[in-house]
Design an enzyme around this catalytic site. Structure first.
Site, PDB file in Angstrom:
ATOM      1  CG  HIS A  12      -1.858   1.172   1.250  1.00 47.62           C
ATOM      2  ND1 HIS A  12      -3.214   1.002   1.392  1.00 47.62           N
ATOM      3  CD2 HIS A  12      -1.666   2.513   1.114  1.00 47.62           C
ATOM      4  CE1 HIS A  12      -3.812   2.181   1.350  1.00 47.62           C
ATOM      5  NE2 HIS A  12      -2.890   3.121   1.190  1.00 47.62           N
ATOM      6  CG  HIS A  14      -0.635   7.188  -1.049  1.00 53.92           C
ATOM      7  ND1 HIS A  14      -1.851   7.346  -1.679  1.00 53.92           N
ATOM      8  CD2 HIS A  14      -0.905   6.528   0.097  1.00 53.92           C
ATOM      9  CE1 HIS A  14      -2.811   6.814  -0.932  1.00 53.92           C
ATOM     10  NE2 HIS A  14      -2.257   6.303   0.156  1.00 53.92           N
ATOM     11  CG  LEU A  15       4.923   5.450  -5.913  1.00 55.07           C
ATOM     12  CD1 LEU A  15       5.155   4.601  -7.159  1.00 55.07           C
ATOM     13  CD2 LEU A  15       6.234   5.714  -5.182  1.00 55.07           C
ATOM     14  NE  ARG A  16       0.911  12.089  -2.111  1.00 54.72           N
ATOM     15  CZ  ARG A  16      -0.120  11.576  -1.433  1.00 54.72           C
ATOM     16  NH1 ARG A  16      -1.057  10.866  -2.035  1.00 54.72           N
ATOM     17  NH2 ARG A  16      -0.213  11.785  -0.136  1.00 54.72           N
ATOM     18  CG  ASN A  40      -4.907   8.720  -3.286  1.00 57.81           C
ATOM     19  OD1 ASN A  40      -3.869   8.191  -3.682  1.00 57.81           O
ATOM     20  ND2 ASN A  40      -4.994   9.317  -2.109  1.00 57.81           N
ATOM     21  CE  LYS A  98      -7.910   2.299  -0.582  1.00 51.16           C
ATOM     22  NZ  LYS A  98      -6.736   3.099  -0.252  1.00 51.16           N
ATOM     23  CG  HIS A 135      -9.838   4.667   3.517  1.00 50.86           C
ATOM     24  ND1 HIS A 135      -8.644   5.343   3.606  1.00 50.86           N
ATOM     25  CD2 HIS A 135     -10.567   5.080   4.581  1.00 50.86           C
ATOM     26  CE1 HIS A 135      -8.657   6.128   4.671  1.00 50.86           C
ATOM     27  NE2 HIS A 135      -9.820   5.995   5.280  1.00 50.86           N
ATOM     28  CG  HIS A 173      -4.859   2.343   5.802  1.00 54.10           C
ATOM     29  ND1 HIS A 173      -6.197   2.354   6.107  1.00 54.10           N
ATOM     30  CD2 HIS A 173      -4.734   3.007   4.622  1.00 54.10           C
ATOM     31  CE1 HIS A 173      -6.842   3.010   5.171  1.00 54.10           C
ATOM     32  NE2 HIS A 173      -5.992   3.407   4.257  1.00 54.10           N
ATOM     33  CG  LEU A 218      -7.574  10.758   7.738  1.00 53.48           C
ATOM     34  CD1 LEU A 218      -8.341  11.511   6.675  1.00 53.48           C
ATOM     35  CD2 LEU A 218      -8.390  10.637   9.025  1.00 53.48           C
ATOM     36  CG  ASP A 246      -1.661   4.916   3.918  1.00 53.49           C
ATOM     37  OD1 ASP A 246      -1.679   5.295   2.732  1.00 53.49           O
ATOM     38  OD2 ASP A 246      -2.485   5.296   4.767  1.00 53.49           O
ATOM     39  CG  HIS A 250       0.090  15.352   1.928  1.00 56.27           C
ATOM     40  ND1 HIS A 250      -0.875  15.580   0.974  1.00 56.27           N
ATOM     41  CD2 HIS A 250      -0.296  14.232   2.582  1.00 56.27           C
ATOM     42  CE1 HIS A 250      -1.814  14.645   1.055  1.00 56.27           C
ATOM     43  NE2 HIS A 250      -1.477  13.799   2.023  1.00 56.27           N
TER      44      HIS A 250
HETATM   45  O1  DOR Z   1      -3.199   9.519   5.749  1.00 53.11           O
HETATM   46  C1  DOR Z   1      -3.566   9.197   4.622  1.00 53.11           C
HETATM   47  N1  DOR Z   1      -3.036   9.759   3.509  1.00 53.11           N
HETATM   48  N2  DOR Z   1      -4.531   8.309   4.509  1.00 53.11           N
HETATM   49  C2  DOR Z   1      -5.095   8.015   3.334  1.00 53.11           C
HETATM   50  O2  DOR Z   1      -5.986   7.222   3.304  1.00 53.11           O
HETATM   51  C3  DOR Z   1      -4.658   8.710   2.084  1.00 53.11           C
HETATM   52  C4  DOR Z   1      -3.306   9.244   2.212  1.00 53.11           C
HETATM   53  C5  DOR Z   1      -2.950  10.231   1.122  1.00 53.11           C
HETATM   54  O3  DOR Z   1      -3.145   9.947  -0.061  1.00 53.11           O
HETATM   55  O4  DOR Z   1      -2.472  11.316   1.458  1.00 53.11           O
HETATM   56 ZN    ZN Z   2      -3.334   5.114   1.478  1.00 52.70          ZN
END
Ligand code: DOR
Ligand code: ZN
Length: 342
Positions: A12, A14-16, A40, A98, A135, A173, A218, A246, A250
């Site tokens: 799980h 996130h690579l942006r 996402n 997802k 989620h 998560h 989250l 996860d 940011h």
């Molecule tokens: O903390 C989180 N950040 N929880 C998520 O479910 C998404 C993720 C994000 O993409 O920033």
């Molecule tokens: Zn996530």
């Protein structure tokens, strides 16, 4: 002390995208062989064609000679045509769908409001044996933020499991004792990922010495008794629980803000942080199954054959990393990490 493990995968991540991606990708690919890449983005990755284009972007941004393999996912919307699931099945690079409840988290606006509207998608996924990644939080304002996972399990997941007993599901998560207990007794089609930060932090860490936006994620961090339950599950050797960081970067400005984004950027020390948690539980011998075997087995992919070595050696996490034109603050910024990847 050193430990050598089969090379792990992150189930799980996130690579942006764009200029924010290279540093994040380098942090993960230095250690993990494969990762399930979350869809996402803005706009969200809702089709196989978009997922393949995103994958090409990732592969192009990889450090030279990397053998990292991004495993792609689709973002479920109420408008997804069932035919997309057929395309997914025929794709060699897309592995799962997802499910974000609408407004549950970052870029989830296009997620599902009424689960009945995606029933036909779940039927096709069950038929084709495609994993559904969830989620698991309800979003109603009336539900306390610390109860959202438990209520989701009772109100959404349990009826879903009953209706689709052969659908393979990863509850992503997990953060509560309730989730641990539910997953442990459910049938073998249900598994769960556990993050390093939910193994190492509890909700006091959000507020210790003043509010810390870098500990806001989250599902939100929970009470210590929940952390203890997660630690026990992760180190139990039960193959239903496996590694998913996860890691969710940011920009510093988006975190240190009056309306800060959710997400903890753990990739720069992900495996090292899991090693700390497993050592805390005196269960380092259980790390390899959790990090390198059970996820691959659940996704029905071959286990990796290379190895990685961790050394018990303290180093200091940098205060920040490049993130396009901005900076991103990692988990444990400026602090000690007890294990180091060789
Ligand atoms: O903390 C989180 N950040 N929880 C998520 O479910 C998404 C993720 C994000 O993409 O920033
Ligand atoms: Zn996530």
């Amino acid at each position: 002390m050193r430990i050598t493990l089969t090379q792990p995968d992150d189930w799980h991540l996130h690579l942006r995208e764009g200029i924010q991606m290279p540093s994040v990708l380098a942090a993960t690919s230095r250690c993990f062989r494969r990762a399930i890449v979350m869809p996402n983005l803005k706009p969200a990755i809702t089709t196989v064609n978009q997922a393949l284009a995103y994958r090409e972007q990732i592969v192009a941004a990889l450090p030279a000679n990397s053998s990292f393999n991004p495993l792609m996912t689709l973002y479920l919307t109420e408008n997804m045509p069932v035919t997309e699931i057929g395309k997914l099945k025929d794709s060699e690079h897309v592995f799962a769908v997802k499910y974000y409840p609408a407004k549950a988290t970052t870029n989830s606006e296009k997620g599902v409001v009424d689960i009945r509207r995606v029933w036909a998608i779940f039927e096709a996924m069950q038929d084709y044996d495609i994993p559904l990644l969830i989620h698991g939080e309800v979003t109603a304002d009336s539900i306390d933020i610390f109860d959202r996972e438990r209520v989701f399990i009772e109100e959404i997941l349990d009826p879903l499991m009953e209706h689709f007993p052969s659908l393979r599901i990863v509850l992503e998560h997990i953060t509560t004792k309730d989730a641990v207990e539910y997953v442990a007794i459910a049938n073998d089609n249900l598994a769960a990922t556990i993050t390093a930060h939910h193994l190492l932090l509890n909700r006091n860490d959000i507020f210790k010495g003043g509010i810390n936006p870098h500990h806001y994620c989250l599902p939100i961090l929970k009470a210590e008794r929940h952390r203890q339950a997660l630690l026990k599950a992760a180190t139990s050797g039960n193959p239903k629980f496996f590694l998913g960081t996860d890691s969710a970067p940011h920009a510093l400005s988006a975190k240190e803000s009056a309306c800060g984004c959710a997400g903890i950027y753990s990739a720069p020390a992900a495996l090292e942080l899991y090693a700390e948690a497993f050592e805390q539980a005196e269960a380092l011998d259980k790390l390899e199954g959790f990090a390198s075997f059970y996820g691959a087995d659940f996704y029905r992919l071959p286990r990796n054959t290379e190895t990685v070595t961790l050394e018990k050696r303290t180093w200091q996490m940098p205060n920040d990393f490049e993130f396009g034109k901005e900076k991103v603050v990692p988990f444990r910024a400026g602090q000690a990490i007890a294990w180091q990847l060789r």
